[in-house]
Design a protein around this motif. Structure first.
Motif, PDB file in Angstrom:
ATOM      1  N   UNK A  77       0.836  -1.209   0.000  1.00 17.84           N
ATOM      2  CA  UNK A  77       0.000   0.000   0.000  1.00 17.84           C
ATOM      3  C   UNK A  77       0.863   1.248   0.000  1.00 17.84           C
ATOM      4  N   UNK A  78       1.884   1.223   0.786  1.00 15.27           N
ATOM      5  CA  UNK A  78       2.736   2.406   0.860  1.00 15.27           C
ATOM      6  C   UNK A  78       3.472   2.612  -0.451  1.00 15.27           C
ATOM      7  N   UNK A 125       5.098   9.025   6.681  1.00  8.40           N
ATOM      8  CA  UNK A 125       6.309   9.322   5.907  1.00  8.40           C
ATOM      9  C   UNK A 125       7.556   9.233   6.783  1.00  8.40           C
ATOM     10  N   UNK A 126       7.428   9.750   7.995  1.00  8.76           N
ATOM     11  CA  UNK A 126       8.584   9.685   8.895  1.00  8.76           C
ATOM     12  C   UNK A 126       8.938   8.239   9.214  1.00  8.76           C
ATOM     13  N   UNK A 142      12.151   3.682   8.302  1.00  5.97           N
ATOM     14  CA  UNK A 142      12.255   2.284   7.926  1.00  5.97           C
ATOM     15  C   UNK A 142      13.125   2.115   6.681  1.00  5.97           C
ATOM     16  N   UNK A 143      12.915   3.023   5.738  1.00  4.72           N
ATOM     17  CA  UNK A 143      13.732   2.957   4.518  1.00  4.72           C
ATOM     18  C   UNK A 143      15.204   3.177   4.843  1.00  4.72           C
ATOM     19  N   UNK A 186      11.728   1.164  19.779  1.00  2.00           N
ATOM     20  CA  UNK A 186      11.566  -0.078  19.022  1.00  2.00           C
ATOM     21  C   UNK A 186      12.723  -0.326  18.070  1.00  2.00           C
ATOM     22  N   UNK A 187      13.457   0.719  17.711  1.00  2.00           N
ATOM     23  CA  UNK A 187      14.562   0.559  16.767  1.00  2.00           C
ATOM     24  C   UNK A 187      15.910   0.411  17.462  1.00  2.00           C
ATOM     25  N   UNK A 188      15.981   0.676  18.750  1.00  2.00           N
ATOM     26  CA  UNK A 188      17.274   0.678  19.427  1.00  2.00           C
ATOM     27  C   UNK A 188      17.930  -0.697  19.403  1.00  2.00           C
ATOM     28  N   UNK A 189      17.154  -1.721  19.668  1.00  2.00           N
ATOM     29  CA  UNK A 189      17.720  -3.075  19.726  1.00  2.00           C
ATOM     30  C   UNK A 189      18.271  -3.479  18.372  1.00  2.00           C
TER      31      UNK A 189
END
Length: 678
Positions: free
Chosen positions: A177-178, A247-248, A253-254, A329-332
């Motif tokens: 979808x994105x 978008x952020x 994620x990108x 959530x992204x630190x690990x």
């Protein structure tokens, strides 16, 4: 914007001289009637058909068309007619007959009579009213509103699709979808700015293009548009905020995926081709040139790794920035990527550094080995050349140089052992990062090479040491030989000096017997010194013969030293014998003369011995004669004791004593001659 007396909206239809398209007019009416709310429509419409510039049949067609377009909403139709143009009865009668069928009342009226039905304040200046109205301004506003409504509605649908797609639990659907709807067809910022400007226009109390200071009330369509715009703006802001977050998140994620992809590229290359390059580089070379070639190859490998290390530095900075501003959530995941990347890069960098240090140690080992080999070659070349020095000093210098070279070889071999042991220690550590590869064969080849070089250098050094020992002994013997030859020559010189001193200074014969005996005793000691010098020279020459036999060489100086020594010694013995003979004769002369001269006259019997006087005279004459005779050597050469004046002085002293003896003789004979006469 005007209203009739029943608060119904007034719809004005201006007709012109040109042909009026009924289809376009129908569409326009449909559009205009769609603007008011249902509440406004329920109050009905008053339609003003301005036919002052049109024909009657056109006006009639327009009025009839109203029946089909807005039959229920129209309550009154005011047809503004031109002055004295239409037949009033015909027109009035025609609309009157059609009243029941049309469903609304039609009034044919002049423009100046229109105020009878509609308040002047609700009419524009075209109909004699005071209502301020700028059609172009209204039209521009409406176009902006329509555009904003269309764009915002479309944008809301797109943003809703994007936002709803981002909220799906299924990761694949979310990504799909994105990817399909990620970029809206219009810029949300632009649409929001347009909406805010439009709302500001709608909320103001005066038209921008109106002249004068008459206040006005916003038209119902504008009042209606304000909540629509506000609602659209609120919806847009909400969806746009969600869209920005999407978008952020998508950008994050990108970026995270890109970083992860680059990290895996670095890791895969370092653990793949990079590690394989190092696995194939195990040798250390067997010479300086070979080690330098391996170093050059390693530098090429390092250059390739440097490009990936630069990517690592950049990725590490990006990860650090994300860690500082990242979500929980992204630190690990970020820390795991950073740790994985750092572990691989540091491990590979350590291997590169280890390999570089190993090659540098190998280069230093081969460099020391080459220097030591050259030193051994130089020492061996020096030992292989026969020694033919000119004197003992040159031999000493050569021996010193030989010892220095041997000491330098010892130092070089010690340095080689240290470098070799250090290199062996480094090689033994290679297995710690071999990735499970068996490096026994490669290490054994390197170890065997290093140990072989050190053993070979040790054997060569031992051979040189043995040769140095032999050469040292030989050179020491040569030094001793030269020393013996020099000392023997010195003995000859000393003996010659003794001979010269004997001839030039040992010339006195003494004034009396006692002094002469002292001189004779000194002479014997002098002869003993000469004898010792001669014996010393003989011993040295005998030693040179033994050394020459040991060295298997012929002496260059002892050949003429021995004859010289014998010759000088022969001359010395002849001269010494002559000196002894003269001194002994002088002792006999002085003793006899002194005995006669010291006898008393009361002993006449002693004076009768004429033979004693004759013997003394004979001895004196013999001594005088001997003083004038030179010493004759076997080679026929002659030497005199002292100078002629010295000999003359010695002879004069003897003559004086002979005169005394002669006088004594005469004295003794004189009484002897007198006695018979008496």
């Amino acid at each position: 914007g005007g209203k009739d007396r029943r608060s119904g909206l007034i719809l004005t239809i201006p007709l012109c001289l040109e042909q009026t398209s009924m289809d376009e007019l129908s569409v326009t009416l449909d559009y205009l009637l769609s603007i008011p709310s249902e509440k406004c429509k329920a109050r009905g419409f008053t339609v003003i058909v301005d036919g002052r510039k049109s024909q009657w049949n056109v006006v009639k067609t327009v009025v009839l068309m109203l029946q089909n377009v807005v039959p229920a909403e129209v309550s009154l139709v005011c047809v503004v007619k031109p002055d004295e143009f239409w037949d009033k009865k015909v027109t009035h009668f025609c609309f009157w007959k059609e009243k029941d069928r049309l469903g609304f009342e039609v009034i044919l009226v002049s423009a100046n009579k229109l105020t009878r039905y509609i308040e002047p304040c609700q009419l524009t200046e075209d109909f004699g009213g005071t209502l301020t109205y700028d059609h172009m301004d209204w039209l521009n506003k409406r176009l902006v509103f329509e555009k904003f409504t269309k764009e915002s509605t479309s944008l809301l649908d797109e943003l809703a699709l994007i936002n709803n797609g981002s909220d799906k639990g299924n990761q694949q659907e979310k990504e799909r979808s994105i990817d399909l709807n990620f970029l809206p067809s219009v810029d949300p910022e632009t649409v929001l700015q347009t909406g805010h400007e439009l709302l500001s226009e709608l909320q103001q109390r005066r038209f921008n293009g109106s002249d004068g200071g008459v206040s006005w009330s916003p038209m119902d369509d504008e009042l209606l548009a304000q909540p629509q715009v506000m609602k659209l703006l609120d919806s847009l802001r909400e969806q746009y905020t969600r869209y920005q977050e999407v978008c952020r998140q998508r950008s994050k994620r990108t970026q995270l995926e890109e970083i992860q992809q680059k990290v895996m590229q670095v890791v895969n290359w370092l653990e793949g081709p990079g590690s394989e390059q190092l696995r194939t580089q195990w040798g250390i070379g067997d010479s300086i040139r070979a080690s330098q070639a391996l170093q050059q190859k390693h530098e090429e490998i390092e250059s390739q790794h440097s490009e990936w290390f630069a990517v690592y530095v950049e990725l590490n900075q990006q990860i650090a920035a994300l860690l500082n501003a990242g979500d929980e959530e992204d630190l690990v995941e970020l820390k795991a990527l950073q740790q994985q990347l750092s572990d691989v890069c540091y491990r590979q960098a350590s291997q590169l550094e280890f390999r570089q240090n190993l090659l540098q140690a190998a280069l230093e080992f081969h460099s020391v080995a080459q220097d030591l080999s050259q030193q051994l070659d130089g020492l061996l070349g020096m030992l292989c050349v026969d020694v033919a020095p000119a004197d003992g000093a040159s031999i000493q210098q050569t021996l010193k140089l030989l010892e220095e070279k041997l000491k330098s070889v010892d130092s070089g071999l010690q340095g080689l052992r240290e470098k070799g042991q250090s290199l062996l220690d480094q090689i033994s550590n290679q297995a710690s990062w071999a990735y499970g590869k068996d490096v026994t064969i490669e290490n054994k080849e390197n170890v065997d090479h290093i140990q072989g070089v050190m053993e070979d250098m040790q054997l060569r050094k031992q051979r040189c040491e043995d040769m140095v020992d032999v050469r040292r002994l030989k050179m020491l013997q040569m030094v001793q030989l030269f020393k013996c030859e020099e000392d023997a020559a010195q003995a000859v010189e000393w003996l010659s000096e003794l001979l010269d001193a004997l001839l030039k200074t040992h010339i006195r014969l003494g004034d009396d017997a006692q002094e002469t005996k002292v001189l004779l005793e000194k002479h014997r000691k002098f002869v003993d010194v000469a004898q010792s010098t001669y014996d010393y020279g003989r011993q040295l020459l005998q030693a040179t013969v033994v050394l020459c036999q040991s060295l298997r060489c012929t002496s260059r100086s002892s050949g003429d030293t021995l004859p010289r020594l014998n010759r000088v010694w022969k001359q010395f013995t002849i001269t010494s014998d002559e000196r002894v003979h003269r001194l002994e004769t002088a002792v006999a002369f002085h003793s006899s003369a002194e005995k006669i001269l010291q006898e008393c006259p009361e002993q006449p019997e002693a004076f009768n011995e004429v033979e004693q006087f004759d013997e003394i005279e004979a001895v004196g004459k013999s001594l005088l004669d001997r003083l004038t005779v030179p010493v004759v050597y076997p080679d026929g050469s002659e030497q005199y004791f002292g100078s002629p004046s010295d000999m003359a002085s010695a002879a004069e002293h003897i003559r004086e004593k002979m005169k005394l003896v002669s006088l004594k003789k005469q004295q003794l004979r004189q009484p002897e001659a007198t006695t018979p006469d008496s």
